[in-house]
Design a protein around this motif. Structure first.
Motif, mmCIF file in Angstrom:
data_model
loop_
_atom_site.group_PDB
_atom_site.id
_atom_site.type_symbol
_atom_site.label_atom_id
_atom_site.label_comp_id
_atom_site.label_asym_id
_atom_site.label_seq_id
_atom_site.Cartn_x
_atom_site.Cartn_y
_atom_site.Cartn_z
ATOM 1 N N ALA A 17 -30.429 22.406 -57.224
ATOM 2 C CA ALA A 17 -30.861 23.658 -56.770
ATOM 3 C C ALA A 17 -29.940 24.806 -57.248
ATOM 4 O O ALA A 17 -30.648 26.109 -57.391
ATOM 5 N N GLY A 18 -28.838 24.905 -57.515
ATOM 6 C CA GLY A 18 -28.096 25.626 -57.836
ATOM 7 C C GLY A 18 -28.536 26.219 -59.266
ATOM 8 O O GLY A 18 -28.490 27.389 -59.597
ATOM 9 N N LYS A 141 -43.537 22.146 -47.185
ATOM 10 C CA LYS A 141 -44.356 22.587 -48.291
ATOM 11 C C LYS A 141 -43.520 22.919 -49.672
ATOM 12 O O LYS A 141 -42.331 23.449 -49.436
ATOM 13 N N TYR A 142 -44.010 22.664 -50.767
ATOM 14 C CA TYR A 142 -43.319 22.470 -52.100
ATOM 15 C C TYR A 142 -44.262 23.198 -53.275
ATOM 16 O O TYR A 142 -45.377 23.313 -53.304
ATOM 17 N N LYS A 143 -43.586 23.561 -54.337
ATOM 18 C CA LYS A 143 -44.081 23.818 -55.511
ATOM 19 C C LYS A 143 -43.423 23.028 -56.602
ATOM 20 O O LYS A 143 -42.320 22.646 -56.705
ATOM 21 N N LEU A 144 -44.101 22.830 -57.583
ATOM 22 C CA LEU A 144 -43.710 22.103 -58.952
ATOM 23 C C LEU A 144 -42.483 22.964 -59.669
ATOM 24 O O LEU A 144 -42.892 24.021 -59.840
ATOM 25 N N VAL A 190 -40.875 13.891 -61.360
ATOM 26 C CA VAL A 190 -41.508 15.085 -61.005
ATOM 27 C C VAL A 190 -40.374 15.801 -60.056
ATOM 28 O O VAL A 190 -39.854 15.165 -59.277
ATOM 29 N N MET A 191 -39.968 17.144 -60.471
ATOM 30 C CA MET A 191 -38.970 17.620 -59.259
ATOM 31 C C MET A 191 -39.847 18.827 -58.784
ATOM 32 O O MET A 191 -40.554 19.465 -59.241
ATOM 33 N N VAL A 192 -39.634 19.277 -57.486
ATOM 34 C CA VAL A 192 -40.284 20.313 -56.631
ATOM 35 C C VAL A 192 -39.145 21.274 -55.792
ATOM 36 O O VAL A 192 -37.991 20.570 -55.586
ATOM 37 N N GLY A 196 -36.213 26.215 -50.587
ATOM 38 C CA GLY A 196 -35.101 26.801 -51.585
ATOM 39 C C GLY A 196 -34.100 25.680 -52.242
ATOM 40 O O GLY A 196 -33.514 26.192 -52.864
ATOM 41 N N GLU A 197 -34.574 24.385 -52.068
ATOM 42 C CA GLU A 197 -33.948 23.530 -52.906
ATOM 43 C C GLU A 197 -34.813 22.582 -53.482
ATOM 44 O O GLU A 197 -35.969 22.500 -53.363
ATOM 45 N N GLU A 198 -34.097 22.014 -54.647
ATOM 46 C CA GLU A 198 -34.941 21.280 -55.586
ATOM 47 C C GLU A 198 -34.624 19.754 -55.395
ATOM 48 O O GLU A 198 -33.770 19.173 -54.758
ATOM 49 N N HIS A 199 -35.773 18.769 -55.031
ATOM 50 C CA HIS A 199 -35.865 17.621 -54.879
ATOM 51 C C HIS A 199 -36.548 16.893 -55.947
ATOM 52 O O HIS A 199 -37.523 17.351 -56.552
ATOM 53 N N PHE A 200 -36.227 15.526 -55.961
ATOM 54 C CA PHE A 200 -37.342 14.728 -56.683
ATOM 55 C C PHE A 200 -38.181 14.162 -55.748
ATOM 56 O O PHE A 200 -38.355 13.542 -54.773
ATOM 57 N N LEU A 201 -39.586 14.425 -56.449
ATOM 58 C CA LEU A 201 -40.804 13.972 -55.832
ATOM 59 C C LEU A 201 -41.042 12.481 -56.441
ATOM 60 O O LEU A 201 -41.651 11.619 -55.670
#
Length: 220
Positions: A17-18, A141-144, A190-192, A196-201
């Motif tokens: 995320a950083g 909710k998320y975005k790619l 896939v990461m999303v 405000g944080e990035e996660h593995f989908l």
């Protein structure tokens, strides 16, 4: 190609995320010109993250018109296939059923739709449930943000069709197989970004893609 898998296992979501927050400040450099897919979609030139950034471990990438960073080997994976995968996951993220129907193999949608209708269900309801489950997985909710695609060393299509036959009945998969000019197995990550944080989908997952009439369609 192993670097992304290594980070998938060892890098924390906070660290990634950083990197996502600071990527605009990285000294990224485009090393080549943009490319244009057969449908007119454009991707940026190859970007190499600054060697001191966290993103450097992920390797070089291109950026799609939607802002997704895509990692793939251009000598093994056509850009049109990459964009098909992006469109599929973007449709799920945005709960866009029409876009989903455009990117899944028509024969898959027909056979699966008939199966669900026999159970008083629908493919649209199945799609909406899938979208809801993805949101629940990442916390809203998320975005790619990133997609990595690797060519699979195994052809998993026959095993996949055996599963479908067991689920939907004998002969149900033949229509899908007959329509495809080529069946391709890929490995994908896939990461999303959510809250405000990035996660593995998805991490090191596999998918069957049908190439027919010069286009790529998802079979899921």
């Amino acid at each position: 190609m192993k670097r992304f898998r290594f980070l998938a296992l060892l890098m924390s979501a906070m660290l990634i995320a950083g990197a996502a927050v600071s990527c605009k400040d990285d000294k990224d450099k485009a090393k080549s010109s943009e490319i244009v897919a057969s449908d007119g979609s454009k991707l940026s030139g190859i970007v190499s993250p600054d060697s001191e950034s966290d993103e450097a471990e992920l390797g070089d990438y291109r950026v799609t018109e939607s802002g997704t960073k895509v990692y793939y080997e251009e000598d093994k994976t056509p850009v049109e296939l990459v964009l098909a995968v992006e469109k599929y996951f973007k449709a799920i993220a945005e709960k866009d059923f029409d876009a989903y129907c455009e990117i899944v193999q028509p024969e898959y949608a027909e056979v699966y739709g008939d199966y669900l209708e026999a159970k008083n269900d629908s493919i649209q309801n199945s799609f909406e449930l899938q979208s809801d489950n993805c949101e629940a997985q990442v916390g809203g909710k998320y975005k790619l943000t990133r997609i990595r695609i690797e060519a699979s060393e195994e052809d998993l299509s026959e095993g996949y069709f055996e599963v479908l036959e067991g689920l939907m009945g004998e002969g149900s998969a033949q229509k899908m197989k007959d329509a495809a000019d080529e069946l391709i197995t890929i490995v994908f990550f896939v990461m999303v970004e959510a809250e405000g944080e990035e996660h593995f989908l998805a991490q090191e997952s596999k998918m069957i893609i049908a190439k027919q009439d010069g286009k790529y369609f998802i079979m899921a």
